[in-house]
Design an enzyme around this catalytic site. Structure first.
Site, short mmCIF file in Angstrom:
data_model
loop_
_atom_site.label_atom_id
_atom_site.label_comp_id
_atom_site.label_asym_id
_atom_site.label_seq_id
_atom_site.Cartn_x
_atom_site.Cartn_y
_atom_site.Cartn_z
CE1 TYR A 17 43.27 -4.10 -4.66
CE2 TYR A 17 42.53 -3.49 -6.87
CZ TYR A 17 42.27 -3.65 -5.52
OH TYR A 17 41.03 -3.34 -5.02
CG HIS B 252 33.40 -7.66 -2.17
ND1 HIS B 252 34.17 -8.07 -3.24
CD2 HIS B 252 33.72 -6.35 -1.98
CE1 HIS B 252 34.91 -7.06 -3.66
NE2 HIS B 252 34.66 -6.01 -2.90
NE ARG C 174 17.96 44.19 -23.73
CZ ARG C 174 18.36 44.89 -22.65
NH1 ARG C 174 19.59 45.36 -22.60
NH2 ARG C 174 17.54 45.13 -21.66
CG ASN D 293 37.48 0.36 0.62
OD1 ASN D 293 38.56 0.34 0.05
ND2 ASN D 293 36.77 -0.72 0.82
CG ASN E 212 41.79 1.79 -0.26
OD1 ASN E 212 42.94 2.07 -0.54
ND2 ASN E 212 40.96 1.22 -1.13
CD GLN E 213 36.86 3.37 -2.79
OE1 GLN E 213 35.89 4.10 -2.98
NE2 GLN E 213 36.88 2.10 -3.17
#
Length: 486
Positions: free
Chosen positions: A49, A77, A273, A401, A404-405
């Protein structure tokens, strides 16, 4: 500091100034082996990747054949960030975190990339990085992309606190433009280093305010003549929460020698307190957050990871900043409650119905003077700001995305917001500290415990408010006195 050793939050604070970072020969050899393994994998025509593919949702398409062009393909990009620049000190801390992750040798990165980060950290150079653009899912892609571009001489950077074109900044700092290929570029951006750095700095600053509030609460109780039985060890240990035990132990030590007036009510308001329970719960939460930061600083945040010993490239999601997102959201809640405690204690202190008969607003001449009235109003505004921003970011997941995300943690937003709030929390501590200093001037007894007497002596560097004057700088001075002790 050696990048082979564990990284600590104090190292990130130190990185705001030039620091000496080293990379030993053993670690350098591991980096070289990882890089050689990448070359072998690509020679075997295996899919990697970001090296042989496009990015994100475009992973199904081939990347550019020339690896140097692939670096441009990666970074161009990502040039989509917006908003004001992040604090240069935060950016430098971010790149220290990134250097540590890459130096572990699992990213297949060129050794000269880590060398470049080391060289940069030895100067005042800091890339100009826009605040907005990261969802903290595939790492802090857009912010880290801006940082990587600045190291290549593109965009803008800061040297000695002056913003200028990045190429000029590199020259002025004595640095050279960083050459990258596709794997190098992706390794620089595909991690949550900004989120980790922001969270680490935020918890460090929150801890300072947390310790300051323990001291200030003790000083308040001593000036009012409260009975310190609310800190009794037998009582707190029956509560059974470890943070409360720790906090109460410290507060009891500060109040050693305190003599109650016997004129206070049997039970104090909750802001006094219940302070060991409140601050103790904050301590427990901060310990959890410390653990998340430690894990983030120790881990490798990247994708894919390379394991030469197993002849394996593993693709996965080690760039997903969910732990930091949860921790940062928790931290904003801690900040809100510590800040609320400071604001409520100041409100008690300026109220003649609850402060033991001191003048309203701690004014030396009520009506002719107004004492802490403006500071108390500003404190109300400050805590409202913190509370407004306490909505958890980690629950705001939005798919992006091309799905994808499809789940994202928004840890970057959570961590940056938590870091923002530390500045307001510090001012709330300073506001309370200034009120305590003024209380003695208008009739409160002097403290009877050694620890509180020492704190008041430090605060008495500030002149009493008599007559009225603008107090914004005095609040900042008081904040420094009580928070910078830690």
């Amino acid at each position: 500091m050696d990048l082979a050793a564990a990284l600590h939050p104090a190292d990130l604070t130190a990185a705001r100034h030039p620091i000496t970072v080293t990379l030993g020969p053993d670690r350098r050899e591991i980096l070289a082996q990882g890089r050689d393994f990448l070359t072998k994998v690509l020679g075997d025509d295996r899919a990697v990747y970001g090296s042989t593919t496009g990015f994100g949702a475009l992973v199904g398409y081939a990347g550019r054949a020339d690896l140097r062009d692939q670096a441009d393909n990666t970074l161009a990009h990502l040039g989509a960030g917006q908003g004001p620049d992040l604090d240069p000190a935060l950016v430098r801390a971010t790149l220290l975190v990134r250097a540590r992750s890459l130096a572990q040798g699992a990213s297949g990165v060129s050794p000269h990339v880590v060398d470049a980060l080391i060289a940069m950290l030895g100067t005042t150079f800091a890339p100009a990085v826009p605040r907005y653009g990261s969802v903290g899912a595939s790492g802090d892609l857009i912010p880290l992309g801006a940082a990587a571009q600045a190291l290549r001489g593109h965009g803008y950077a800061n040297v000695d606190g002056v913003r200028m074109p990045a190429a000029q900044a590199l020259d002025q700092a004595g640095l050279t433009k960083l050459p990258l290929d596709g794997r190098d570029a992706l390794a620089l951006v595909n991690g949550t280093s900004l989120t980790t750095a922001a969270l680490s700095l935020a918890v460090t600053r929150t801890r300072a305010a947390h310790r300051a509030m323990q001291d200030l609460t003790c000083l308040l109780a001593d000036l009012l003549g409260c009975d310190p039985q609310f800190l009794d060890d037998r009582l707190i240990r029956r509560y059974a929460h470890p943070g409360a035990v720790t906090v109460a132990d410290g507060m009891r030590a500060t109040l050693t020698g305190c003599t109650p007036t016997t004129k206070r009510p049997l039970q104090e308001p909750y802001s006094i307190r219940c302070s060991p329970q409140l601050l103790g719960a904050a301590e427990d939460a901060l310990r959890y957050i410390d653990g998340v930061v430690d894990a983030d600083l120790a881990g490798v945040s990247d994708n894919p990871l390379f394991f030469p010993g197993d002849d394996t490239v593993v693709h996965g999601g080690n760039f997903f900043g969910q732990p930091a997102a949860f921790a940062a959201d928790l931290l904003t809640g801690v900040e809100a409650q510590i800040g609320n405690l400071a604001e409520r204690q100041l409100d008690l202190l300026v109220d003649p119905n609850r402060n033991g008969g001191l003048p309203p607003m701690l004014a030396a001449g009520p009506g002719r003077q107004h004492g802490l009235q403006g500071v108390q109003l500003a404190s109300t505004a400050l805590i409202a700001e913190i509370r407004r921003d306490a909505m958890p970011a980690g629950m705001q997941s939005l798919p992006t995305n091309l799905h994808n995300q499809d789940v994202v943690p928004f840890g970057t937003q959570a961590a940056l917001r938590a870091l923002d709030q530390t500045a307001l929390l510090r001012l709330l501590c300073g506001s309370l500290a200034l009120g305590l200093r003024q209380a003695v001037h208008v009739g409160a007894r002097r403290p009877t415990a050694g620890g509180t007497s020492a704190l008041l002596a430090d605060l008495e560097q500030i002149a009493p408010v008599d007559p009225d004057r603008p107090l914004e700088q005095d609040v900042r001075t008081a904040a420094a006195i009580c928070c910078d002790r830690y």
